[in-house]
Motif scaffolding. Structure first.
Motif, PDB file in Angstrom:
ATOM      1  N   VAL A   3       0.802  -1.225   0.063  1.00 24.89           N
ATOM      2  CA  VAL A   3       0.091   0.015   0.055  1.00 24.89           C
ATOM      3  C   VAL A   3       1.024   1.328   0.014  1.00 24.89           C
ATOM      4  CG1 VAL A   3      -1.612   1.275   1.335  1.00 24.89           C
ATOM      5  CG2 VAL A   3      -1.823  -1.131   1.243  1.00 24.89           C
ATOM      6  N   ALA A   4       1.963   1.412   0.778  1.00 32.67           N
ATOM      7  CA  ALA A   4       2.776   2.380   1.112  1.00 32.67           C
ATOM      8  C   ALA A   4       3.484   2.694  -0.273  1.00 32.67           C
ATOM      9  CB  ALA A   4       3.634   2.355   2.047  1.00 32.67           C
ATOM     10  N   PHE A   5       3.896   1.596  -1.060  1.00 25.99           N
ATOM     11  CA  PHE A   5       4.412   1.838  -2.410  1.00 25.99           C
ATOM     12  C   PHE A   5       3.979   2.905  -3.231  1.00 25.99           C
ATOM     13  CE2 PHE A   5       4.687   0.637  -6.955  1.00 25.99           C
ATOM     14  CZ  PHE A   5       5.932   0.838  -7.159  1.00 25.99           C
ATOM     15  N   GLN A   6       2.673   3.120  -3.284  1.00 29.62           N
ATOM     16  CA  GLN A   6       1.876   4.149  -4.227  1.00 29.62           C
ATOM     17  C   GLN A   6       2.151   5.436  -3.666  1.00 29.62           C
ATOM     18  OE1 GLN A   6       0.395   3.231  -7.098  1.00 29.62           O
ATOM     19  NE2 GLN A   6       0.592   1.064  -6.787  1.00 29.62           N
ATOM     20  N   GLY A   7       2.675   5.497  -2.593  1.00 28.59           N
ATOM     21  CA  GLY A   7       3.006   6.902  -1.996  1.00 28.59           C
ATOM     22  C   GLY A   7       3.992   7.562  -3.011  1.00 28.59           C
ATOM     23  N   PHE A   8       4.581   7.077  -3.634  1.00 23.43           N
ATOM     24  CA  PHE A   8       5.750   7.782  -4.619  1.00 23.43           C
ATOM     25  C   PHE A   8       4.875   8.627  -5.541  1.00 23.43           C
ATOM     26  CE2 PHE A   8       4.514   4.599  -7.708  1.00 23.43           C
ATOM     27  CZ  PHE A   8       4.688   5.155  -8.910  1.00 23.43           C
ATOM     28  N   ARG A   9       3.709   8.614  -5.625  1.00 19.29           N
ATOM     29  CA  ARG A   9       2.699   9.266  -6.381  1.00 19.29           C
ATOM     30  C   ARG A   9       2.561  10.660  -5.938  1.00 19.29           C
ATOM     31  NH1 ARG A   9      -1.804   4.692  -7.944  1.00 19.29           N
ATOM     32  NH2 ARG A   9      -2.618   6.403  -9.227  1.00 19.29           N
ATOM     33  N   PHE A  10       2.687  10.860  -4.561  1.00 15.96           N
ATOM     34  CA  PHE A  10       2.424  12.252  -4.065  1.00 15.96           C
ATOM     35  C   PHE A  10       3.644  13.171  -4.582  1.00 15.96           C
ATOM     36  CE2 PHE A  10       3.805  14.979  -0.110  1.00 15.96           C
ATOM     37  CZ  PHE A  10       2.320  15.912  -0.330  1.00 15.96           C
ATOM     38  N   PRO A  11       4.820  12.866  -4.293  1.00 16.08           N
ATOM     39  CA  PRO A  11       6.244  13.772  -4.752  1.00 16.08           C
ATOM     40  C   PRO A  11       6.166  13.939  -6.021  1.00 16.08           C
ATOM     41  CG  PRO A  11       7.016  11.587  -3.680  1.00 16.08           C
ATOM     42  CD  PRO A  11       5.582  11.764  -3.406  1.00 16.08           C
ATOM     43  N   LEU A  12       5.826  12.812  -7.026  1.00  9.34           N
ATOM     44  CA  LEU A  12       5.690  12.957  -8.367  1.00  9.34           C
ATOM     45  C   LEU A  12       4.623  13.941  -8.850  1.00  9.34           C
ATOM     46  CD1 LEU A  12       6.438  11.983 -11.121  1.00  9.34           C
ATOM     47  CD2 LEU A  12       4.592  10.205 -11.138  1.00  9.34           C
ATOM     48  N   GLU A  13       3.587  14.149  -8.120  1.00 10.21           N
ATOM     49  CA  GLU A  13       2.588  15.298  -8.401  1.00 10.21           C
ATOM     50  C   GLU A  13       3.019  16.408  -7.929  1.00 10.21           C
ATOM     51  OE1 GLU A  13      -0.175  14.703 -10.262  1.00 10.21           O
ATOM     52  OE2 GLU A  13       0.413  12.621 -10.374  1.00 10.21           O
ATOM     53  N   LEU A  14       3.900  16.653  -6.943  1.00 12.10           N
ATOM     54  CA  LEU A  14       4.260  17.924  -6.523  1.00 12.10           C
ATOM     55  C   LEU A  14       5.330  18.291  -7.837  1.00 12.10           C
ATOM     56  CD1 LEU A  14       4.937  17.584  -2.848  1.00 12.10           C
ATOM     57  CD2 LEU A  14       3.062  18.610  -4.002  1.00 12.10           C
ATOM     58  N   ILE A  15       6.272  17.355  -8.289  1.00 11.91           N
ATOM     59  CA  ILE A  15       7.080  17.823  -9.395  1.00 11.91           C
ATOM     60  C   ILE A  15       6.270  18.201 -10.788  1.00 11.91           C
ATOM     61  CG2 ILE A  15       8.436  16.689 -11.088  1.00 11.91           C
ATOM     62  CD1 ILE A  15       9.715  14.974  -8.619  1.00 11.91           C
ATOM     63  N   LEU A  16       5.232  17.527 -10.827  1.00 16.79           N
ATOM     64  CA  LEU A  16       4.373  17.900 -12.101  1.00 16.79           C
ATOM     65  C   LEU A  16       3.795  19.453 -11.953  1.00 16.79           C
ATOM     66  CD1 LEU A  16       2.378  14.644 -12.840  1.00 16.79           C
ATOM     67  CD2 LEU A  16       4.455  15.581 -14.032  1.00 16.79           C
ATOM     68  N   HIS A  17       3.496  19.764 -10.918  1.00 19.49           N
ATOM     69  CA  HIS A  17       3.003  20.956 -10.428  1.00 19.49           C
ATOM     70  C   HIS A  17       4.052  22.024 -10.540  1.00 19.49           C
ATOM     71  CE1 HIS A  17      -0.064  23.568  -8.684  1.00 19.49           C
ATOM     72  NE2 HIS A  17       0.959  24.368  -7.991  1.00 19.49           N
ATOM     73  N   SER A  18       5.068  21.892 -10.240  1.00 17.67           N
ATOM     74  CA  SER A  18       6.167  22.638 -10.587  1.00 17.67           C
ATOM     75  C   SER A  18       6.542  22.949 -11.943  1.00 17.67           C
ATOM     76  CB  SER A  18       7.467  22.298  -9.856  1.00 17.67           C
ATOM     77  OG  SER A  18       8.190  21.068 -10.273  1.00 17.67           O
ATOM     78  N   PHE A  96       8.663  12.696 -25.311  1.00 16.76           N
ATOM     79  CA  PHE A  96       9.617  13.295 -26.599  1.00 16.76           C
ATOM     80  C   PHE A  96      11.150  13.680 -26.088  1.00 16.76           C
ATOM     81  CE2 PHE A  96       5.305  14.078 -28.415  1.00 16.76           C
ATOM     82  CZ  PHE A  96       5.487  12.747 -29.121  1.00 16.76           C
ATOM     83  N   HIS A  97      10.997  13.783 -24.630  1.00 20.29           N
ATOM     84  CA  HIS A  97      12.324  14.289 -24.083  1.00 20.29           C
ATOM     85  C   HIS A  97      12.749  13.431 -22.846  1.00 20.29           C
ATOM     86  CE1 HIS A  97      11.435  17.879 -26.235  1.00 20.29           C
ATOM     87  NE2 HIS A  97      10.234  17.811 -25.760  1.00 20.29           N
ATOM     88  N   LEU A  98      13.967  13.025 -23.028  1.00 20.87           N
ATOM     89  CA  LEU A  98      14.716  12.083 -21.741  1.00 20.87           C
ATOM     90  C   LEU A  98      15.051  13.153 -20.600  1.00 20.87           C
ATOM     91  CD1 LEU A  98      16.499   9.326 -23.837  1.00 20.87           C
ATOM     92  CD2 LEU A  98      14.627   9.121 -22.340  1.00 20.87           C
ATOM     93  N   PRO A  99      15.028  12.790 -19.619  1.00 18.15           N
ATOM     94  CA  PRO A  99      14.601  11.534 -18.915  1.00 18.15           C
ATOM     95  C   PRO A  99      13.032  11.557 -18.587  1.00 18.15           C
ATOM     96  CG  PRO A  99      15.582  13.185 -17.469  1.00 18.15           C
ATOM     97  CD  PRO A  99      15.743  13.896 -18.634  1.00 18.15           C
ATOM     98  N   TYR A 100      12.543  12.551 -18.965  1.00 20.42           N
ATOM     99  CA  TYR A 100      11.229  12.690 -18.695  1.00 20.42           C
ATOM    100  C   TYR A 100      10.232  11.589 -19.322  1.00 20.42           C
ATOM    101  CZ  TYR A 100      13.151  17.080 -17.586  1.00 20.42           C
ATOM    102  OH  TYR A 100      14.171  18.151 -17.200  1.00 20.42           O
ATOM    103  N   ALA A 101      10.886  11.266 -20.742  1.00 22.91           N
ATOM    104  CA  ALA A 101      10.176   9.974 -21.206  1.00 22.91           C
ATOM    105  C   ALA A 101       9.752   8.725 -20.170  1.00 22.91           C
ATOM    106  CB  ALA A 101      10.707   9.685 -22.489  1.00 22.91           C
ATOM    107  N   LEU A 102      10.885   8.605 -19.470  1.00 25.43           N
ATOM    108  CA  LEU A 102      10.455   7.507 -18.587  1.00 25.43           C
ATOM    109  C   LEU A 102       9.510   7.504 -17.398  1.00 25.43           C
ATOM    110  CD1 LEU A 102      14.439   7.165 -17.816  1.00 25.43           C
ATOM    111  CD2 LEU A 102      13.129   5.894 -19.363  1.00 25.43           C
ATOM    112  N   ILE A 103       8.780   8.617 -17.376  1.00 24.35           N
ATOM    113  CA  ILE A 103       7.801   8.713 -16.369  1.00 24.35           C
ATOM    114  C   ILE A 103       6.637   7.717 -16.707  1.00 24.35           C
ATOM    115  CG2 ILE A 103       5.661  10.013 -15.840  1.00 24.35           C
ATOM    116  CD1 ILE A 103       7.443  12.413 -15.490  1.00 24.35           C
ATOM    117  N   ALA A 104       6.266   7.572 -17.888  1.00 24.95           N
ATOM    118  CA  ALA A 104       5.293   6.505 -18.471  1.00 24.95           C
ATOM    119  C   ALA A 104       5.914   5.005 -18.233  1.00 24.95           C
ATOM    120  CB  ALA A 104       4.719   6.666 -19.912  1.00 24.95           C
TER     121      ALA A 104
END
Length: 129
Positions: A3-18, A96-104
């Motif tokens: 369950v805690a593993f999915q917590g990585f999505r919190f900081p990822l969303e903060l990065i997307l917001h920035s 289309f841009h590395l390393p961002y293409a690795l998000i998916a």
């Protein structure tokens, strides 16, 4: 832990917001638009605290996270430069841009795999009882 593993999505969303604030991606990709995936990270971190005592909390976090992951896919697709996409600027072009293409392949696929593994674990736990 599953369950805690999915917590990585919190900081990822903060990065997307920035990135939205920097003008790199469209606002649709954050909680100010149509991507509410930050909730899955928050709920997972909270539910992980009680998941051993309450399988219901693990199921809620898992189902909510999966639904929000599907929504992320929808928002990303319509925010991309496709003919049927939304009229957003800038278009989502992380693929289309590395390393961002690795998000998916890393983050989205990792989240999906986490949901599949957690679902299996929860179903096996139910059979034990």
């Amino acid at each position: 832990v599953l369950v805690a593993f999915q917590g990585f999505r919190f900081p990822l969303e903060l990065i997307l917001h920035s990135w939205v604030e920097q003008g790199s991606i469209p606002q649709t990709m954050t909680w100010n638009g149509q991507n509410w995936d930050i909730l899955s990270g928050i709920v997972a971190l909270i539910a992980a605290q009680v998941a051993r005592r309450s399988l219901v909390s693990a199921w809620v976090a898992n189902i909510l996270g999966f639904v929000l992951l599907l929504n992320v896919g929808r928002v990303a697709m319509f925010s991309s430069p496709v003919p049927f996409g939304w009229d957003v600027h800038p278009k989502l072009q992380l693929a289309f841009h590395l390393p961002y293409a690795l998000i998916a392949p890393v983050c989205v696929a990792g989240a999906l795999a986490g949901h599949v593994i957690l679902t299996r674990a929860l179903l096996l736990e139910k059979r034990k009882k």
